[in-house]
Every structure is written in structure tokens, then in C-alpha cells.
Design a protein around this motif. Structure first.
Motif, PDB file in Angstrom:
ATOM      1  N   ALA A 165     -52.805  20.134 -17.018  1.00  0.00           N
ATOM      2  CA  ALA A 165     -53.000  19.525 -15.832  1.00  0.00           C
ATOM      3  C   ALA A 165     -52.278  18.403 -15.313  1.00  0.00           C
ATOM      4  CB  ALA A 165     -54.747  18.952 -15.799  1.00  0.00           C
ATOM      5  N   VAL A 166     -51.873  17.259 -16.368  1.00  0.00           N
ATOM      6  CA  VAL A 166     -51.024  16.131 -16.222  1.00  0.00           C
ATOM      7  C   VAL A 166     -49.763  17.022 -16.185  1.00  0.00           C
ATOM      8  CG1 VAL A 166     -49.959  14.183 -17.266  1.00  0.00           C
ATOM      9  CG2 VAL A 166     -52.248  14.616 -17.476  1.00  0.00           C
ATOM     10  N   LEU A 167     -49.318  17.789 -16.910  1.00  0.00           N
ATOM     11  CA  LEU A 167     -47.828  18.529 -16.695  1.00  0.00           C
ATOM     12  C   LEU A 167     -47.521  19.172 -15.456  1.00  0.00           C
ATOM     13  CD1 LEU A 167     -45.217  19.147 -18.196  1.00  0.00           C
ATOM     14  CD2 LEU A 167     -46.309  21.440 -18.947  1.00  0.00           C
ATOM     15  N   LEU A 168     -48.764  19.866 -15.014  1.00  0.00           N
ATOM     16  CA  LEU A 168     -48.522  20.427 -13.492  1.00  0.00           C
ATOM     17  C   LEU A 168     -48.183  19.332 -12.446  1.00  0.00           C
ATOM     18  CD1 LEU A 168     -48.926  22.816 -11.810  1.00  0.00           C
ATOM     19  CD2 LEU A 168     -51.333  22.200 -11.632  1.00  0.00           C
ATOM     20  N   LEU A 169     -49.096  18.206 -12.435  1.00  0.00           N
ATOM     21  CA  LEU A 169     -48.947  17.251 -11.579  1.00  0.00           C
ATOM     22  C   LEU A 169     -47.725  16.393 -11.660  1.00  0.00           C
ATOM     23  CD1 LEU A 169     -52.445  15.553 -11.737  1.00  0.00           C
ATOM     24  CD2 LEU A 169     -51.844  17.220 -10.106  1.00  0.00           C
ATOM     25  N   ALA A 170     -46.938  16.489 -12.774  1.00  0.00           N
ATOM     26  CA  ALA A 170     -45.870  15.775 -12.947  1.00  0.00           C
ATOM     27  C   ALA A 170     -44.595  16.735 -12.577  1.00  0.00           C
ATOM     28  CB  ALA A 170     -45.692  15.394 -14.445  1.00  0.00           C
TER      29      ALA A 170
END
Length: 247
Positions: A88-93
């Protein structure tokens, strides 16, 4: 109004697909994009909208939860939580333009995994015997993928587990619903707090997916499984082609 009708219809179809065979995100993400939502927001919103259905599936399988050979189930749950958060963090980044370029490839990967994951796992099992360390490493990667995109991840998990020699399809199906739900739940929390979730469309799709999930369970009892799988594969390939053409 037309976009909300599109989103509602997609939610109905995705809920039915997930209940009957899987692959609902092949419907929801394209529908949200076609409704005018940026692809990153569409991905996050789709994950939120489909979570209740995956949680319901996990609850339905609760009597079948068990550890695999040498791998305690709590380990896999912990990996799924951590991987879902990382994805999820990777997607938001991920920059919007980069995800636009990546989305057709993600759709293609998910569709091919859905179509051939089990066969690949069975074929490899005849020639390869792997240890639990490799399975745990693969589970980390799959959990990150689940939090980032997730299309076809359940089939990928079952294909990897089959390489360990585990052949109990009911236990693998139960574990698949539990671990995908764990990864998605953490991702949804992340998206809800910090992500670009578009709540009006998401809530409409969520309600529709719950309704469609009930209808899909009824449909699954009447249609042969190969027919349902073929529909998901054809639809996934069609959406993949559309998004490649858009790029």
C-alpha cells in the motif's frame, strides 16, 4: 449519474465474480478508471470496495483454517499484514504517470496468473521440491503484490503452496481467503487514512459488491466452474488489451 451507474454495475459483477471464481478487480479498477478516476485512486478505491466480500469469504472458510507443513499459519498472517502495508505504501509512493504505464502489465500478470497459476504449480511440483524458507520468501513478495495491486494473487499463493507438496485444496482455499483478506485489510486502512480513495464511488461499489457476492454464490452452484473461470479470463484479457491500447 452515469458514472455511478457504471460503478454500481461493476460492483455487482465484481462481487459475483469474486464469490464464484475470483478476479473481481479486473472489473472494478477499469470501471473506476472509465468513470474518470485516476488509476492510483481507482486501485485504492477498488481495494476498499472489495474488502467486505473477501472478509465474508474468510469467515465462511473459518473451519478450514490450519497450518501448512512446517509453516505455522500465524507466520503467514503476520507476513500478509506486513506485506500488505508495504504494498500500500509503495502504491501511494508511485507517481500517477508511472502507475498508468504499469497498470496494463499488472492486469496482464494477474490474468495470466489466474489462467495458468494452478497448472504451473502442478507442473513444477512434479520436478521441484522446495523448502519452507523459499515459500515464506515468496509469500512476502505476494503479500506486497496484494497490497499494491492484487489481481490473481490468490491463485499465485495456491500455486506456490502446491510446490511445498500441500495438496489439500480446501485448506489452501481457506488460507488464500484469510491471507488475502489480511493483506487487503492493512492496505485499506492505509488507503483510508492517507490514500486517494474517492468515497462516493467507493461506497456505491462496496454496496453493489456485497449484493453481487450473494448472487455470485448462488450462480456458482449452478454454472460449471470451467465456465466461470473462462469468463474471468476472457474479461481480464479484454481489459488488458483495452488498457494497452489506451497507453
Amino acid at each position: 449519474m452515469l458514472s455511478l451507474l457504471l460503478v454500481f454495475g461493476a460492483g455487482l459483477l465484481a462481487g459475483a465474480m469474486n464469490a464464484a471464481a475470483g478476479g473481481g478487480s479486473f472489473v472494478t479498477i477499469p470501471a473506476l478508471v472509465f468513470a474518470g478516476m485516476p488509476s492510483v485512486a481507482a486501485n485504492a478505491s477498488s481495494t476498499v470496495a472489495l474488502l467486505p466480500g473477501t472478509l465474508a469469504s474468510a469467515w465462511a472458510w473459518r473451519q478450514e483454517f490450519r497450518s501448512f507443513e512446517g509453516i505455522p499459519l500465524p507466520w503467514l498472517i503476520g507476513i500478509s499484514f506486513a506485506g500488505g502495508l508495504a504494498g500500500a505504501v509503495l502504491l501511494l509512493a508511485t507517481p500517477q504517470r508511472a502507475f498508468d504505464d504499469l497498470l496494463p502489465w499488472l492486469l496482464l500478470t494477474g490474468t495470466l496468473a489466474f489462467a495458468f497459476g494452478r497448472q504451473l504449480g502442478e507442473a513444477l511440483r512434479r520436478h521441484v521440491r522446495i523448502g519452507r524458507g523459499t515459500v515464506l520468501a515468496a509469500q512476502i513478495v505476494l503479500a506486497i503484490y496484494a497490497g499494491y495491486f492484487g489481481g490473481g494473487v490468490g491463485i499465485m499463493m495456491m500455486a506456490v503452496w502446491s510446490l511445498l507438496g500441500h495438496a489439500d485444496i480446501r485448506a489452501m482455499s481457506a488460507a488464500r481467503t484469510l491471507l488475502v483478506s489480511a493483506a487487503n485489510a492493512v492496505a485499506v486502512l492505509c488507503f483510508a487514512l492517507w490514500g486517494p480513495v474517492r468515497w462516493p464511488e467507493t461506497l456505491v461499489m462496496l454496496v453493489a459488491a456485497v449484493i453481487g457476492g450473494y448472487g455470485g454464490a448462488v450462480l456458482a452452484r449452478r454454472l460449471p466452474a470451467p465456465v466461470l473461470r473462462a469468463f474471468v479470463i476472457v474479461f481480464g484479457l479484454a481489459m488488458t488489451a483495452v488498457f494497452f491500447l489506451r497507453r
